[in-house]
Design a protein around this motif. Structure first.
Motif, PDB file in Angstrom:
ATOM      1  N   MET A  80       0.835  -1.181   0.000  1.00 21.27           N
ATOM      2  CA  MET A  80       0.000   0.000   0.000  1.00 21.27           C
ATOM      3  C   MET A  80       0.884   1.250   0.000  1.00 21.27           C
ATOM      4  N   ARG A  81       0.506   2.238  -0.810  1.00 24.69           N
ATOM      5  CA  ARG A  81       1.278   3.474  -0.902  1.00 24.69           C
ATOM      6  C   ARG A  81       1.168   4.288   0.391  1.00 24.69           C
ATOM      7  N   THR A  82       2.184   5.080   0.637  1.00 23.48           N
ATOM      8  CA  THR A  82       2.204   5.926   1.832  1.00 23.48           C
ATOM      9  C   THR A  82       0.986   6.840   1.871  1.00 23.48           C
ATOM     10  N   ASP A 116      -1.969   6.407   0.674  1.00 27.22           N
ATOM     11  CA  ASP A 116      -3.162   5.638   1.034  1.00 27.22           C
ATOM     12  C   ASP A 116      -3.195   5.351   2.532  1.00 27.22           C
ATOM     13  N   LYS A 117      -2.056   4.950   3.083  1.00 27.84           N
ATOM     14  CA  LYS A 117      -1.980   4.673   4.524  1.00 27.84           C
ATOM     15  C   LYS A 117      -2.303   5.924   5.340  1.00 27.84           C
ATOM     16  N   LEU A 118      -1.706   7.041   4.944  1.00 29.02           N
ATOM     17  CA  LEU A 118      -1.924   8.277   5.686  1.00 29.02           C
ATOM     18  C   LEU A 118      -3.381   8.727   5.623  1.00 29.02           C
ATOM     19  N   ILE A 120      -6.010   6.821   5.134  1.00 30.39           N
ATOM     20  CA  ILE A 120      -6.822   5.885   5.928  1.00 30.39           C
ATOM     21  C   ILE A 120      -6.706   6.231   7.410  1.00 30.39           C
ATOM     22  N   GLN A 121      -5.474   6.454   7.872  1.00 29.80           N
ATOM     23  CA  GLN A 121      -5.265   6.804   9.280  1.00 29.80           C
ATOM     24  C   GLN A 121      -5.955   8.121   9.626  1.00 29.80           C
TER      25      GLN A 121
END
Length: 153
Positions: free
Chosen positions: A1-3, A5-7, A9-10
């Motif tokens: 998962m790309r950074t 996308d993670k950020l 989502i968080q």
């Protein structure tokens, strides 16, 4: 998962309540604007002022670079927001409005609104865990618009 996308989502985990989302949709881009405005007001050395460059312009370069590292469309969107913010700042100047007073007042009001939104949400702001989320807030705002325009970020 790309950074990115993670950020997102968080960040989204503490932005689920509809009222909080609406507050953030107004407050986040406003805070971006007034932060640039406050930095714009800082005195600059003469070698910068002769080119009509402010500290806000200087700071925008690494910030936009970070956004482009996250995603090309996000970087482009944030570049548009940054240009629009500089345009609003120039409008304030041309209207004879004291930029730092306007920006400081709006900064306080928008942050109060954001904390009210998080009180309603029942979750603390994301940047309490990771300061990067101060930069991700405007991206989260743009992500909603990019999705509506069917542009993947």
């Amino acid at each position: 998962m790309r950074t990115i996308d993670k950020l997102l989502i968080q960040y989204g985990e503490s932005h689920q309540n509809k009222t909080n989302v609406v507050i953030h949709a107004i407050a986040v881009p406003s805070i971006y604007l007034v932060t640039l405005g406050l930095i714009w007001c800082l005195p600059v050395p003469s070698f910068l002022s002769q080119f009509d460059v402010t500290w806000a312009h200087v700071l925008a370069i690494p910030v936009l670079y970070y956004y482009f590292l996250l995603s090309g469309p996000v970087g482009a969107a944030m570049t548009l927001l940054t240009i629009a913010c500089f345009g609003v700042i120039k409008l304030l100047v041309n209207a004879g409005i004291t930029v730092w007073v306007f920006c400081l007042a709006l900064f306080v009001v928008m942050w109060v609104l954001q904390f009210i939104g998080h009180k309603i949400e029942g979750k603390k702001p994301s940047f309490f865990d990771d300061l990067r989320f101060l930069l991700i807030g405007p991206v989260w705002w743009w992500a909603h618009w990019l999705k509506r325009m069917k542009i993947s970020y």
